[in-house]
Scaffold this active site. Structure first.
Site, PDB file in Angstrom:
ATOM      1  N   ASN A   1       0.631  -1.238  -0.026  1.00 12.44           N
ATOM      2  CA  ASN A   1      -0.169   0.094   0.065  1.00 12.44           C
ATOM      3  C   ASN A   1       0.902   1.296  -0.210  1.00 12.44           C
ATOM      4  O   ASN A   1       0.333   2.525   0.234  1.00 12.44           O
ATOM      5  CB  ASN A   1      -1.020  -0.001   1.013  1.00 12.44           C
ATOM      6  CG  ASN A   1      -2.053  -1.220   1.226  1.00 12.44           C
ATOM      7  OD1 ASN A   1      -2.592  -1.276  -0.023  1.00 12.44           O
ATOM      8  ND2 ASN A   1      -2.430  -1.905   2.244  1.00 12.44           N
TER       9      ASN A   1
ATOM     10  N   CYS B   1       3.311   6.924   7.264  1.00 14.09           N
ATOM     11  CA  CYS B   1       4.648   7.065   7.257  1.00 14.09           C
ATOM     12  C   CYS B   1       5.168   6.589   5.800  1.00 14.09           C
ATOM     13  O   CYS B   1       4.954   5.542   5.422  1.00 14.09           O
ATOM     14  CB  CYS B   1       5.527   6.570   8.339  1.00 14.09           C
ATOM     15  SG  CYS B   1       7.340   6.851   8.177  1.00 14.09           S
TER      16      CYS B   1
ATOM     17  N   HIS C   1       3.086   2.436   2.001  1.00 16.28           N
ATOM     18  CA  HIS C   1       3.603   3.015   3.169  1.00 16.28           C
ATOM     19  C   HIS C   1       4.175   2.205   4.336  1.00 16.28           C
ATOM     20  O   HIS C   1       4.197   1.023   3.959  1.00 16.28           O
ATOM     21  CB  HIS C   1       2.127   3.736   4.158  1.00 16.28           C
ATOM     22  CG  HIS C   1       1.118   2.702   4.329  1.00 16.28           C
ATOM     23  ND1 HIS C   1      -0.216   2.994   4.886  1.00 16.28           N
ATOM     24  CD2 HIS C   1       1.099   1.320   4.547  1.00 16.28           C
ATOM     25  CE1 HIS C   1      -0.807   2.034   5.294  1.00 16.28           C
ATOM     26  NE2 HIS C   1      -0.089   0.855   5.019  1.00 16.28           N
TER      27      HIS C   1
END
Length: 420
Positions: A319, A356, A321
């Protein structure tokens, strides 16, 4: 004739006494005489130039019982004497039959003992999942999978790290979706979620470790899902020792949906809810919710700071991240070294605030709760914050540590502050 010979060899019968007045009927003008199939005695008869040697021998009595052995019919003209007759070579050869029967009984007994052994030994639970793919149990509501603890999953203490256990939690969660037939094209997303560009993100994770497994141990992970509010889902786990059935770790988490394009949280569509709610279990969480409110943590209040943490490409999931397990390692980067060396992590609570990404630069902060000393129980409590260098919070966390060795923690009552 063959059947008669075989029957006679196994079940001897008395031969009729010869009648001197009886005559044999011969179709072609020759007489073969009486042939006893149990014994062998050469006697030659002829008819019109055709010679046939017949073998006959009176049955021998052993202990009052008549026995005989079929040696066959011979058609050669020369008469030859056979081996001397003894008691042993006149008995039927039962050794092969007895050997076969014994082999069958031994094989059956071995199989029975193996089945009985497996049901009595808990460590044989591994055989129920020999390839580690996992399976659905408990009437379709629980997914179960076994994991061996490998050499590269243990640390300096020769036990599995908390990151290893959390990786097992994540793996079973994804395999649960796959084995239930819900997995679409996304990373743990169902078919209806994929149509709407939605995927799951974790908002809170609580892990309670009673004992860490060691190298060579096999752990059994059970996981299931339950409803949690209107637009979230709860997932629980229990990790057991396969040999003893002892509960090693319990974990509970909350999940919400995020749009892959807008990167914003989304409500659970009715179509998705219809897909997943039939798998919900109506049970309380395996861990009581940790709702302790801690004071704000920043560079001024933190006892230990670690700067300049950056994710690598291998830290990203599909995904795009950072994988949520990676945050644990970053949080522990700022934990006091005396705590890490002399204590083991007993519990951890993580509250995820934002994503993040691969270009993020992070800062890890840790503060010891209670003035930086050891509690009366011998445990150490810490507060953590992982944030962007610009100040945005990514993960807030709380950890509780227990002493590795009872004789060591008594000499540790204060931890100096660090910054790096």
């Amino acid at each position: 004739m063959v059947a008669t010979v075989a029957t006679a060899s196994l079940f001897p019968v008395s031969s009729p006494q010869p009648d001197s007045g009886a005559k044999n009927s011969c179709k072609h003008g020759g007489c073969l005489g009486s042939v006893d199939v149990r014994g062998i005695k050469s006697k030659s008869t002829s008819s019109n130039g055709l010679q046939v040697k017949t073998n006959a021998q009176a049955p021998t009595k052993v202990n009052g019982t008549r026995i005989g052995v079929m040696d066959g019919l011979k058609t050669d003209e020369s008469s030859s004497s056979g081996a001397p007759r003894t008691f042993i070579n006149q008995l039927p050869d039962w050794s092969m039959l007895l050997a076969a029967i014994t082999t069958i009984f031994l094989a059956a007994e071995k199989q029975w003992m193996m089945l009985d052994w497996k049901t009595k030994r808990p460590d044989m639970l591994v055989d129920l999942d020999p390839f580690g793919f996992g399976r659905i149990v408990e009437d379709g509501f629980v997914f179960r999978q076994n994991f061996p603890i490998r050499s590269y999953e243990i640390g300096a203490d020769r036990t599995a790290s908390v990151e290893t256990l959390m990786n097992h939690l994540q793996e079973t969660a994804l395999n649960h979706v796959k084995n239930a037939g819900l997995l679409g094209d996304g990373f743990g997303s169902t078919h209806e979620m994929c149509k709407r560009n939605l995927f799951w993100v974790v908002t809170k994770m609580q892990v309670l470790v009673d004992r860490y497994p060691t190298w060579g141990d096999v752990v059994q992970v059970d996981t299931w899902v339950a409803a949690s509010g209107k637009n979230s889902m709860r997932r629980d786990w229990v990790i057991r020792d396969c040999k003893t059935g002892e509960i090693l770790t319990r974990a509970s988490s909350n999940w919400v949906m995020m749009n892959k394009v807008t990167r914003r949280l989304s409500k659970i569509p009715d179509e998705v809810r219809t897909e997943i709610e039939k798998y919900f279990v109506d049970t309380p969480a395996v861990i009581d919710d940790d709702s302790i409110k801690l004071p704000k943590l920043d560079e001024n209040t933190a006892d230990h700071v670690r700067n300049g943490l950056t994710p690598k490409w291998s830290d990203l999931d599909v995904n795009q991240h950072v994988n949520n397990v990676k945050y644990v390692g970053w949080i522990l980067e700022s934990a006091p070294q005396p705590v890490v060396e002399n204590y083991e992590l007993a519990s951890i609570t993580l509250e995820y605030r934002r994503e993040c990404m691969k270009d993020s630069v992070l800062q890890s902060l840790t503060s010891l709760v209670g003035g930086g000393g050891v509690a009366d129980s011998g445990s150490v409590d810490c507060q953590h914050l992982l944030r962007l260098a610009g100040g945005g919070e990514i993960v807030k966390g709380r950890t509780k540590w227990r002493p590795k060795f009872a004789s060591t923690f008594k000499n540790i009552n204060h931890f100096p502050t660090e910054s790096g």
